[in-house]
Design a protein around this motif. Structure first.
Motif, mmCIF file in Angstrom:
data_model
loop_
_atom_site.group_PDB
_atom_site.id
_atom_site.type_symbol
_atom_site.label_atom_id
_atom_site.label_comp_id
_atom_site.label_asym_id
_atom_site.label_seq_id
_atom_site.Cartn_x
_atom_site.Cartn_y
_atom_site.Cartn_z
ATOM 1 N N LEU A 3 0.837 -1.189 0.000
ATOM 2 C CA LEU A 3 0.000 0.000 0.000
ATOM 3 C C LEU A 3 0.875 1.244 0.000
ATOM 4 O O LEU A 3 2.001 1.223 0.501
ATOM 5 C CB LEU A 3 -0.894 0.021 1.239
ATOM 6 N N TYR A 4 0.349 2.332 -0.535
ATOM 7 C CA TYR A 4 1.070 3.600 -0.628
ATOM 8 C C TYR A 4 0.171 4.709 -0.110
ATOM 9 O O TYR A 4 -1.027 4.750 -0.412
ATOM 10 C CB TYR A 4 1.415 3.860 -2.092
ATOM 11 N N ARG A 5 0.755 5.598 0.684
ATOM 12 C CA ARG A 5 0.047 6.803 1.139
ATOM 13 C C ARG A 5 0.986 7.989 1.022
ATOM 14 O O ARG A 5 2.190 7.845 1.153
ATOM 15 C CB ARG A 5 -0.337 6.702 2.622
ATOM 16 N N PHE A 6 0.416 9.155 0.801
ATOM 17 C CA PHE A 6 1.206 10.390 0.843
ATOM 18 C C PHE A 6 0.621 11.248 1.950
ATOM 19 O O PHE A 6 -0.547 11.650 1.888
ATOM 20 C CB PHE A 6 1.161 11.134 -0.490
ATOM 21 N N LEU A 7 1.419 11.483 2.976
ATOM 22 C CA LEU A 7 0.995 12.281 4.116
ATOM 23 C C LEU A 7 1.436 13.721 3.902
ATOM 24 O O LEU A 7 2.552 13.974 3.459
ATOM 25 C CB LEU A 7 1.634 11.734 5.393
ATOM 26 N N SER A 8 0.560 14.673 4.233
ATOM 27 C CA SER A 8 0.935 16.073 4.108
ATOM 28 C C SER A 8 0.239 16.892 5.191
ATOM 29 O O SER A 8 -0.805 16.502 5.708
ATOM 30 C CB SER A 8 0.582 16.616 2.719
ATOM 31 N N ALA A 9 0.853 18.010 5.521
ATOM 32 C CA ALA A 9 0.290 18.936 6.501
ATOM 33 C C ALA A 9 1.136 20.196 6.489
ATOM 34 O O ALA A 9 2.222 20.230 5.904
ATOM 35 C CB ALA A 9 0.275 18.316 7.897
ATOM 36 N N ASP A 10 0.636 21.233 7.163
ATOM 37 C CA ASP A 10 1.441 22.436 7.353
ATOM 38 C C ASP A 10 2.698 22.068 8.130
ATOM 39 O O ASP A 10 2.736 21.060 8.837
ATOM 40 C CB ASP A 10 0.654 23.491 8.130
ATOM 41 N N ASP A 11 3.722 22.896 8.007
ATOM 42 C CA ASP A 11 4.989 22.660 8.695
ATOM 43 C C ASP A 11 4.841 22.982 10.190
ATOM 44 O O ASP A 11 5.266 24.027 10.667
ATOM 45 C CB ASP A 11 6.093 23.507 8.058
ATOM 46 N N THR A 12 4.192 22.073 10.904
ATOM 47 C CA THR A 12 4.017 22.179 12.351
ATOM 48 C C THR A 12 4.293 20.798 12.936
ATOM 49 O O THR A 12 4.532 19.831 12.204
ATOM 50 C CB THR A 12 2.576 22.597 12.717
ATOM 51 N N SER A 13 4.206 20.699 14.238
ATOM 52 C CA SER A 13 4.408 19.392 14.873
ATOM 53 C C SER A 13 3.326 18.404 14.450
ATOM 54 O O SER A 13 3.532 17.194 14.525
ATOM 55 C CB SER A 13 4.444 19.534 16.393
ATOM 56 N N GLU A 14 2.179 18.891 13.967
ATOM 57 C CA GLU A 14 1.110 18.005 13.489
ATOM 58 C C GLU A 14 1.636 17.056 12.409
ATOM 59 O O GLU A 14 1.312 15.867 12.398
ATOM 60 C CB GLU A 14 -0.057 18.829 12.920
ATOM 61 N N PHE A 15 2.457 17.587 11.506
ATOM 62 C CA PHE A 15 3.008 16.756 10.440
ATOM 63 C C PHE A 15 3.897 15.658 11.018
ATOM 64 O O PHE A 15 3.792 14.496 10.648
ATOM 65 C CB PHE A 15 3.793 17.601 9.435
ATOM 66 N N CYS A 16 4.774 16.020 11.939
ATOM 67 C CA CYS A 16 5.662 15.033 12.557
ATOM 68 C C CYS A 16 4.870 13.964 13.290
ATOM 69 O O CYS A 16 5.196 12.777 13.217
ATOM 70 C CB CYS A 16 6.633 15.715 13.514
ATOM 71 N N HIS A 17 3.801 14.358 13.974
ATOM 72 C CA HIS A 17 2.959 13.387 14.673
ATOM 73 C C HIS A 17 2.247 12.468 13.681
ATOM 74 O O HIS A 17 2.098 11.272 13.930
ATOM 75 C CB HIS A 17 1.943 14.091 15.570
ATOM 76 N N LYS A 18 1.811 13.010 12.547
ATOM 77 C CA LYS A 18 1.135 12.205 11.524
ATOM 78 C C LYS A 18 2.073 11.130 10.980
ATOM 79 O O LYS A 18 1.700 9.964 10.852
ATOM 80 C CB LYS A 18 0.649 13.115 10.390
ATOM 81 N N VAL A 19 3.313 11.516 10.672
ATOM 82 C CA VAL A 19 4.294 10.559 10.158
ATOM 83 C C VAL A 19 4.662 9.555 11.251
ATOM 84 O O VAL A 19 4.731 8.346 10.997
ATOM 85 C CB VAL A 19 5.541 11.277 9.607
ATOM 86 N N SER A 20 4.876 10.027 12.477
ATOM 87 C CA SER A 20 5.219 9.122 13.582
ATOM 88 C C SER A 20 4.123 8.100 13.832
ATOM 89 O O SER A 20 4.401 6.919 14.078
ATOM 90 C CB SER A 20 5.490 9.925 14.862
ATOM 91 N N ALA A 21 2.864 8.519 13.762
ATOM 92 C CA ALA A 21 1.743 7.592 13.957
ATOM 93 C C ALA A 21 1.726 6.531 12.869
ATOM 94 O O ALA A 21 1.479 5.351 13.138
ATOM 95 C CB ALA A 21 0.420 8.355 13.979
ATOM 96 N N ALA A 22 2.000 6.922 11.623
ATOM 97 C CA ALA A 22 2.042 5.952 10.522
ATOM 98 C C ALA A 22 3.178 4.956 10.734
ATOM 99 O O ALA A 22 2.994 3.744 10.552
ATOM 100 C CB ALA A 22 2.196 6.672 9.184
ATOM 101 N N LEU A 23 4.352 5.441 11.137
ATOM 102 C CA LEU A 23 5.480 4.545 11.393
ATOM 103 C C LEU A 23 5.153 3.574 12.518
ATOM 104 O O LEU A 23 5.493 2.387 12.453
ATOM 105 C CB LEU A 23 6.738 5.349 11.732
ATOM 106 N N ASP A 24 4.454 4.047 13.542
ATOM 107 C CA ASP A 24 4.073 3.204 14.666
ATOM 108 C C ASP A 24 3.100 2.098 14.244
ATOM 109 O O ASP A 24 3.062 1.031 14.850
ATOM 110 C CB ASP A 24 3.444 4.067 15.768
ATOM 111 N N LYS A 25 2.325 2.341 13.177
ATOM 112 C CA LYS A 25 1.381 1.345 12.667
ATOM 113 C C LYS A 25 2.001 0.429 11.623
ATOM 114 O O LYS A 25 1.306 -0.339 10.966
ATOM 115 C CB LYS A 25 0.156 2.041 12.071
ATOM 116 N N GLY A 26 3.330 0.526 11.441
ATOM 117 C CA GLY A 26 4.007 -0.386 10.525
ATOM 118 C C GLY A 26 4.283 0.155 9.139
ATOM 119 O O GLY A 26 4.830 -0.549 8.290
ATOM 120 N N TRP A 27 3.917 1.399 8.862
ATOM 121 C CA TRP A 27 4.241 2.006 7.578
ATOM 122 C C TRP A 27 5.726 2.322 7.548
ATOM 123 O O TRP A 27 6.339 2.561 8.583
ATOM 124 C CB TRP A 27 3.419 3.282 7.360
#
Length: 67
Positions: A3-27
């Motif tokens: 599977l492929y996803r592209f994560l995006s957000a404004d340059d805030t900690s929200e983006f880092c949390h979004k990527v970290s959550a995906a990594l934690d789920k095995g992405w």
């Protein structure tokens, strides 16, 4: 299947949390992150592609974030 996803957000900690959550789920990170100025909203935006191997067959109805 992969599977492929592209994560995006404004340059805030929200983006880092979004990527970290995906990594934690095995992405896994795929390629380099992107960084661009959003002229319409006057903010910097970040993006990161991620991939994940899962069982089953792909369907466009899948909720990728729930995988």
């Amino acid at each position: 299947m992969k599977l492929y996803r592209f994560l995006s957000a404004d340059d805030t900690s929200e983006f880092c949390h979004k990527v970290s959550a995906a990594l934690d789920k095995g992405w896994a990170l795929y390629g380099d992150p992107t960084y661009a100025f959003d002229h319409a909203n006057g903010v910097m935006r970040c993006g990161q592609a991620v991939t994940k191997e899962v069982e089953g067959q792909y369907s466009p109805d899948m909720k990728l974030g729930a995988q």
